[in-house]
Write an enzyme that holds these catalytic residues in place. Structure first.
Site, mmCIF file in Angstrom:
data_model
loop_
_atom_site.group_PDB
_atom_site.id
_atom_site.type_symbol
_atom_site.label_atom_id
_atom_site.label_comp_id
_atom_site.label_asym_id
_atom_site.label_seq_id
_atom_site.Cartn_x
_atom_site.Cartn_y
_atom_site.Cartn_z
ATOM 1 N N CYS A 1 6.889 -39.406 -14.717
ATOM 2 C CA CYS A 1 5.476 -39.759 -14.730
ATOM 3 C C CYS A 1 4.918 -39.889 -13.320
ATOM 4 C CB CYS A 1 5.241 -41.030 -15.525
ATOM 5 S SG CYS A 1 6.045 -42.473 -14.819
ATOM 6 N N GLY B 1 -8.099 -7.088 4.456
ATOM 7 C CA GLY B 1 -8.801 -7.017 5.731
ATOM 8 C C GLY B 1 -8.026 -7.569 6.912
ATOM 9 N N ARG C 1 -1.240 -47.365 -17.071
ATOM 10 C CA ARG C 1 -1.026 -48.425 -16.089
ATOM 11 C C ARG C 1 -1.892 -49.621 -16.435
ATOM 12 N NH1 ARG C 1 -1.376 -43.371 -12.228
ATOM 13 N NH2 ARG C 1 -2.766 -42.963 -13.961
ATOM 14 N N SER D 1 11.825 -43.059 -17.867
ATOM 15 C CA SER D 1 10.748 -42.271 -17.278
ATOM 16 C C SER D 1 10.859 -42.369 -15.758
ATOM 17 C CB SER D 1 9.392 -42.807 -17.748
ATOM 18 O OG SER D 1 8.358 -42.105 -17.104
ATOM 19 N N ARG E 1 -2.986 3.539 8.532
ATOM 20 C CA ARG E 1 -3.319 2.340 7.748
ATOM 21 C C ARG E 1 -2.150 1.374 7.721
ATOM 22 N NH1 ARG E 1 -4.637 5.040 2.069
ATOM 23 N NH2 ARG E 1 -5.857 3.143 1.749
ATOM 24 N N TYR F 1 10.068 -34.480 -21.303
ATOM 25 C CA TYR F 1 8.636 -34.285 -21.081
ATOM 26 C C TYR F 1 8.276 -34.517 -19.625
ATOM 27 C CZ TYR F 1 8.146 -39.406 -20.919
ATOM 28 O OH TYR F 1 8.247 -40.721 -20.558
ATOM 29 N N ARG G 1 -3.671 -1.485 -6.122
ATOM 30 C CA ARG G 1 -2.877 -2.716 -6.059
ATOM 31 C C ARG G 1 -3.279 -3.569 -7.241
ATOM 32 N NH1 ARG G 1 -6.089 -4.663 -0.700
ATOM 33 N NH2 ARG G 1 -8.106 -4.845 -1.684
ATOM 34 N N ARG H 1 3.009 -49.153 -19.598
ATOM 35 C CA ARG H 1 3.842 -49.821 -18.604
ATOM 36 C C ARG H 1 3.357 -51.256 -18.438
ATOM 37 N NH1 ARG H 1 3.810 -47.457 -12.648
ATOM 38 N NH2 ARG H 1 1.796 -48.495 -12.606
ATOM 39 N N MET I 1 -5.436 -6.327 8.552
ATOM 40 C CA MET I 1 -5.058 -5.355 9.579
ATOM 41 C C MET I 1 -5.875 -4.083 9.408
ATOM 42 S SD MET I 1 -1.021 -6.193 9.699
ATOM 43 C CE MET I 1 -0.967 -6.980 8.116
ATOM 44 N N GLY J 1 9.818 -42.530 -12.235
ATOM 45 C CA GLY J 1 8.624 -42.779 -11.420
ATOM 46 C C GLY J 1 8.919 -42.217 -10.039
ATOM 47 N N THR J 2 8.617 -40.939 -9.881
ATOM 48 C CA THR J 2 9.111 -40.270 -8.670
ATOM 49 C C THR J 2 8.326 -40.635 -7.413
ATOM 50 O OG1 THR J 2 7.883 -38.350 -9.426
ATOM 51 C CG2 THR J 2 10.264 -38.331 -9.756
ATOM 52 N N ASN J 3 7.171 -41.295 -7.559
ATOM 53 C CA ASN J 3 6.493 -41.751 -6.333
ATOM 54 C C ASN J 3 7.334 -42.831 -5.657
ATOM 55 O OD1 ASN J 3 4.501 -40.027 -7.115
ATOM 56 N ND2 ASN J 3 3.078 -41.608 -7.760
ATOM 57 N N ASP J 4 7.650 -43.879 -6.429
ATOM 58 C CA ASP J 4 8.473 -44.940 -5.857
ATOM 59 C C ASP J 4 9.897 -44.464 -5.586
ATOM 60 O OD1 ASP J 4 6.537 -46.800 -5.638
ATOM 61 O OD2 ASP J 4 7.120 -48.008 -7.369
ATOM 62 N N HIS K 1 -16.267 -7.814 1.874
ATOM 63 C CA HIS K 1 -15.227 -8.720 2.359
ATOM 64 C C HIS K 1 -15.424 -10.138 1.827
ATOM 65 C CE1 HIS K 1 -13.622 -11.541 5.425
ATOM 66 N NE2 HIS K 1 -12.563 -10.758 5.336
ATOM 67 N N GLU L 1 12.833 -45.814 -11.083
ATOM 68 C CA GLU L 1 12.148 -45.630 -9.806
ATOM 69 C C GLU L 1 12.858 -46.385 -8.692
ATOM 70 O OE1 GLU L 1 8.169 -47.221 -10.160
ATOM 71 O OE2 GLU L 1 8.847 -48.791 -11.522
ATOM 72 N N LYS M 1 0.841 -1.199 0.000
ATOM 73 C CA LYS M 1 0.000 0.000 0.000
ATOM 74 C C LYS M 1 0.875 1.248 0.000
ATOM 75 C CE LYS M 1 -3.754 -0.357 2.557
ATOM 76 N NZ LYS M 1 -4.421 -0.490 3.876
HETATM 77 P P1 ADP Z 1 -7.742 -1.869 3.819
HETATM 78 O O1 ADP Z 1 -6.351 -2.375 3.713
HETATM 79 O O2 ADP Z 1 -8.587 -2.673 4.714
HETATM 80 O O3 ADP Z 1 -8.343 -1.593 2.480
HETATM 81 P P2 ADP Z 1 -7.387 0.958 4.030
HETATM 82 O O4 ADP Z 1 -6.228 1.496 4.744
HETATM 83 O O5 ADP Z 1 -7.289 0.993 2.571
HETATM 84 O O6 ADP Z 1 -7.651 -0.500 4.569
HETATM 85 O O7 ADP Z 1 -8.625 1.779 4.545
HETATM 86 C C1 ADP Z 1 -9.906 1.341 4.846
HETATM 87 C C2 ADP Z 1 -10.914 2.291 4.225
HETATM 88 O O8 ADP Z 1 -10.687 3.620 4.655
HETATM 89 C C3 ADP Z 1 -10.792 2.316 2.718
HETATM 90 O O9 ADP Z 1 -12.062 2.414 2.162
HETATM 91 C C4 ADP Z 1 -10.014 3.557 2.461
HETATM 92 O O10 ADP Z 1 -10.295 4.109 1.200
HETATM 93 C C5 ADP Z 1 -10.476 4.479 3.568
HETATM 94 N N1 ADP Z 1 -9.442 5.446 3.879
HETATM 95 C C6 ADP Z 1 -8.200 5.187 4.296
HETATM 96 N N2 ADP Z 1 -7.478 6.311 4.443
HETATM 97 C C7 ADP Z 1 -8.293 7.331 4.117
HETATM 98 C C8 ADP Z 1 -8.142 8.740 4.055
HETATM 99 N N3 ADP Z 1 -6.979 9.317 4.350
HETATM 100 N N4 ADP Z 1 -9.190 9.455 3.684
HETATM 101 C C9 ADP Z 1 -10.367 8.861 3.378
HETATM 102 N N5 ADP Z 1 -10.581 7.553 3.421
HETATM 103 C C10 ADP Z 1 -9.554 6.776 3.771
HETATM 104 MG MG MG Z 2 -7.854 -0.455 1.187
HETATM 105 MG MG MG Z 3 6.148 -47.333 -9.443
#
Ligand code: ADP
Ligand code: MG
Ligand code: MG
Length: 916
Positions: free
Chosen positions: A874, A103, A562, A806, A94, A894, A340, A618, A105, A808-811, A456, A787, A24
């Site tokens: 194989c 989600g 087989r 060939s 953040r 192969y 991202r 085989r 952290m 036979g990596t299991n055996d 989520h 094998e 981020k």
């Molecule tokens: P997550 O990793 O869970 O997406 P974010 O840090 O992106 O967490 O933030 C959670 C929410 O808060 C997101 O919708 C983000 O756009 C919003 N947010 C984060 N920072 C700001 C900011 N400076 N102003 C307005 N909204 C924010």
């Molecule tokens: Mg976010």
């Molecule tokens: Mg075998």
């Protein structure tokens, strides 16, 4: 030691350095530097997080000084004051590590508010409602995230006031209501912590920073890293991003939303996303209000929609990758808050790869490399049988495609319990939260009654490739009563339901599903992969049915057929039994003569399907008593038969007696007499005794290391002779009919060249006879499995006799470790993995250091004698991407794997070549 830099402004941080700044943070820096409108801010490094944890959860000296300096810069840039009552500066705090963990952290918004700055905010905006709403959000998030307070402490008072006011949505609450709620929240914090809510903004900031760092070691984050095997090399520590607040909830010229530069469910080249007018960011993600599709913005806010399209174009042009971005519009100004790489399902990944390459945005190589081969498995996911007659019970948003059926469960813990207990479950929730993640892992699919396509539940399910239907508003979920109601219909816990994440439909009961088919985009992409790859991909297939499927997945031949699988068919087993219990060669030959035409037609069918591709067959491999019942079974059968024998005698006598005394009733006795005929019983006993004798005679202490494979072929040459004849006659017959065919005869369990020579001698003799009988010239290869450890060590000698090897990596893995697979996996391997004595299960992931070393040596020695020697693998590893990369490196010709792994193997083979 030189002074470490803890903090980077968005304008100075290196956008490529995700390890240091987190994904981020790095992207916030990069976006700032390419001129996108990002609210000013700074990033505290992941190294600071690690130092903090090492020091026993204490901030290293100097961090807060640097933070203060950067806050001063922010004040300068924005003209606002942190803690200032006139024009207060508010920030978000953040988290963000090198790998995005949706989600995992939590973010704190509106930090910097207290009773004074609040008044400033009111004066400045003239909007009391807005200011109290911001304040109550801050107190709530801070309480929850930074102080670890449970949700209920906030949700309770909040709901109570909402109910009292009859407000359905938060938006219906007045400034006074929010003021009252804020006061209740402040009291709740005081009550919970025994201290008043911290009012000094720098104290708030320091607590928040530490809370983000702490979350790195929190259970949720640790679990997630374990589940997805995120190692410290991939992501180590979280960064903290401090970012000037912008407000999407400043009225009807404000909004917030999330966007994808392309549709993440289908890959379609069209901006996709959702937004809410007059709302703050978290509202969209949390699924509290159901947002509108971005397309609607073109009508509602045309000017801003145009700006959003420009943002989208800039993001893709810069990143050369589909982006998942967050934006906020504050009173007509568009800000980008995050970007991202978009997480997409396999369908969308493949489609976007093909379209981005064809439009020149990326190269074909990039198009191949951006796709993790493993995810292609999703494209082979079942979908609902289009012919099904079930009618949909309710419909929600198609949030993650694919169909799934399972028993409804209403919380993540239950999903985990039942799912790990072997049940197929569907997790049904009102909405999901990060703490539900363990329930996702255990479920076939997810169904929620609230939230949009970017909620989520939707995001996480898509990432995992699990079907998800979200926001099915017609369903009322009652977690406490463990049921869901849809009109008159009640779904209780344990009831079977089916969800279709492709259409959003929900069904009661199990709806039939069908396998997915190849899309044209996948075909295109895999054809590029084949061009890039050096390794050929063949299939392990035992029947013409399997072979057809393998062909449709792009197999270039069969690398392992087989033959014993053919013996096991129900109509053949009696003949195979006959062959095994035979006492004399003549008896055995009689049975083999019956098997010959059956095997021949099996092979012929395979050659026809695969024509003109090679088919590697085989010769019989497993210990012969695998086809026989167990000794204890036979002993108990015999006991029962012997008991029946005396009953049968009794019946004989009874029949005789009745015939003498009352002849009229003899007819009635007939039925029982034929059932318990002592002659039949005697015959059955004789047969079973013969089999028991054979089973005892064949008993081996360690059958997998016993009389099997080529050893069997040499001691009972007539068995291999029959198989070789069947192969060659099938080949001759195909050739005669103009069907090009390339059989490859493969000998299992070879440990010395002399064994191979012995089998080769029969092959030579039979070839001569078949050529004479059929008048056809035969063209086939003769080779050996590798094998046995000794075979690898003697590769030079074996190469003199063989046209191909060939592995036979299991055996070979069992032999190299001296582990038996079943015992290892059931007894000690999980523990070995847990304590890291072994990192992986070597039966799933090729042990490159040990087994791989042997392979490498054998390849080198074999090719010294015969440079053109064809060499493949194989074993199960042949379909595993990392193992395929290794096979490429040591120069195999192969890999061969089961049909559904073929697309994965083709892409992995391309990756191996491109990454070299
Ligand atoms: P997550 O990793 O869970 O997406 P974010 O840090 O992106 O967490 O933030 C959670 C929410 O808060 C997101 O919708 C983000 O756009 C919003 N947010 C984060 N920072 C700001 C900011 N400076 N102003 C307005 N909204 C924010
Ligand atoms: Mg976010
Ligand atoms: Mg075998």
């Amino acid at each position: 030691m030189s002074q470490k830099k803890f903090v980077y402004a968005f304008a100075e941080g290196d956008g490529k350095n995700k390890k240091l700044l987190g994904g981020k943070g790095a992207n916030l820096c990069e976006m700032t530097q390419i001129g996108l409108n990002v609210p000013p801010g700074f990033t505290i490094t992941t190294e600071t997080c690690l130092d903090y944890i090492d020091a026993g959860h204490k901030l290293p000296a100097g961090v807060m000084d640097e933070v203060r300096r950067h806050m001063a810069q922010l004040e300068k840039a924005t003209g606002k004051g942190f803690g200032g009552a006139d024009n207060p500066l508010l920030v978000s705090v953040r988290s963000g590590s090198a790998i995005s963990m949706p989600g995992m952290m939590d973010t704190i918004l509106n930090l910097g508010l207290n009773s004074e700055t609040l008044q400033g905010l009111i004066r400045q905006t003239g909007d009391e409602r807005f200011a109290y709403d911001a304040y109550r959000r801050f107190v709530q998030l801070f309480g929850k995230v930074a102080l670890g307070m449970p949700d209920e402490l906030f949700d309770g008072p909040f709901e109570a006031i909402k109910n009292r006011e009859g407000a359905k949505e938060d938006i219906a609450l007045s400034a006074e209501n929010l003021h009252e709620i804020t006061n209740l929240f402040l009291d709740a914090v005081h009550g919970h912590t025994g201290k008043p809510f911290p009012s000094d903004p720098f104290e708030q900031l320091e607590i928040a920073i530490q809370a983000v760092f702490n979350s790195w070691m929190g259970k949720r984050a640790v679990d997630y890293r374990r589940e997805f095997r995120i190692t410290p090399e991939m992501a180590n520590g979280t960064a903290v991003n401090v970012c000037t607040m912008v407000f999407g909830n400043r009225g009807f010229d404000s909004a917030t939303g999330v966007g994808f530069t392309r549709n993440p469910a289908t890959g379609e080249n069209q901006m996709f996303g959702e937004y809410l007018v007059n709302a703050q960011g978290e509202d969209v993600v949390a699924g509290i209000r159901t947002p509108k599709p971005i397309a609607q913005m073109a009508d509602e806010m045309p000017g801003l929609h145009k700006q959003l399209v420009e943002l989208r174009d800039k993001l893709e042009a810069h990143y050369h990758e589909v982006q998942d971005f967050e934006f906020t519009i504050e009173r007509g100004t568009l800000y980008c808050l995050q970007t991202r790489n978009g997480k997409m399902n396999a369908h969308a990944m493949v489609r976007t790869s093909v379209e981005m390459a064809e439009s020149g945005l990326i190269t074909r190589e990039q198009a191949l490399l951006r796709i993790d081969p493993e995810i292609l498995q999703q494209m082979l996911f079942p979908r609902l049988d289009p012919k099904h007659k079930a009618s949909s019970l309710a419909i929600g948003l198609p949030a993650s495609p694919g169909a799934a059926c399972g028993r409804a469960v209403f919380d993540a813990d239950r999903a985990e319990q039942n799912g790990h207990g072997g049940q197929l479950v569907i997790l049904v929730r009102e909405e999901t939260k990060p703490e539900d993640i363990h329930g996702f892992f255990a479920s076939q699919g997810i169904l929620t009654s609230r939230g949009g396509k970017t909620s989520h539940a939707a995001v996480v399910a898509r990432g995992m490739g699990k079907p998800c239907v979200a926001g099915a508003e017609g369903i009322h979920v009652d977690t406490h009563a463990r049921k869901a109601t849809i009109g008159d219909t009640v779904i209780k816990e344990g009831d079977l339901i089916t969800i279709d994440g492709t259409t959003g439909n929900i069904y009661l009961g199990a709806v039939p599903t069908v396998e997915a088919e190849f899309t044209d985009d996948l075909k295109t992409m895999l054809s590029w992969a084949d061009q890039a790859a050096r390794l050929k991909v063949m299939a392990n297939a035992d029947s013409s049915h399997d072979a057809l499927r393998a062909l449709s997945y792009g197999a270039t031949g069969i690398g392992l057929c087989r033959t014993e699988r053919m013996f096991n068919a129900i109509d053949r087993l009696p003949i195979v039994l006959e062959m095994i219990v035979a006492d004399t060669l003549e008896q055995r030959q009689e049975a083999l003569d019956k098997l010959l035409p059956i095997q021949r037609s099996d092979f012929q069918a395979l050659f026809e399907v695969m024509s003109p591709r090679p088919v590697t067959i085989r010769l019989l491999d497993p210990p012969i008593h695998e086809f026989l019942p167990t000794e204890s079974q036979l002993v108990s059968d015999l006991e029962h038969l012997r008991q029946l024998r005396s009953t049968a005698r009794g019946v004989d006598i009874l029949v005789e007696t009745i015939r003498l005394l009352s002849p009229g009733e003899v007819a009635a006795m007939h039925e029982i007499h034929t059932l318990a005929d002592s002659n039949i019983v005697d015959a059955a006993i004789v047969k079973k005794e013969a089999i028991l004798k054979k089973v005892r005679a064949l008993h081996e202490v360690n059958p997998m290391l016993g009389h099997r494979g080529v050893r069997l072929g040499i001691t009972f040459p007539e068995i291999y002779a029959m198989q070789i004849r069947a192969i060659l006659e099938a080949s001759a017959e195909c050739t005669k009919r103009g069907i090009a065919n390339h059989p490859e005869i493969m000998v299992p369990q070879v440990c010395t060249a002399a064994e191979l020579r012995a089998v080769k001698k029969f092959v030579g003799e039979i070839r001569e006879r078949v050529e004479k009988e059929t008048g056809q010239k035969l063209d086939f290869k003769f080779g050996t499995m590798m094998e046995v450890v000794r075979a690898c060590m003697r590769a030079e000698k074996l190469a003199e006799e063989a046209d191909f090897f060939s592995f036979g990596t299991n055996d070979l893995t069992q032999a190299t470790f001296s582990f038996s697979r079943e015992d290892a996996e059931n007894k000690f391997l999980p523990m070995y993995n847990a304590v890291k004595i072994l990192r992986d299960n070597p039966f799933e992931v090729l042990d490159i250091n040990g087994v791989g070393k042997l392979m490498e040596l054998a390849v080198g020695w074999g090719r010294q004698v015969k440079p053109e020697l064809k060499i493949g693998i194989c074993g199960e590893h042949g379909g595993h991407p990392a193992s395929i990369a290794f096979c490429h490196r040591i120069g195999l010709t192969y890999v061969s794997c089961s049909a559904p792994r073929i697309p994965i193997a083709r892409l992995a083979a391309a990756h191996a070549a491109l990454k070299q």
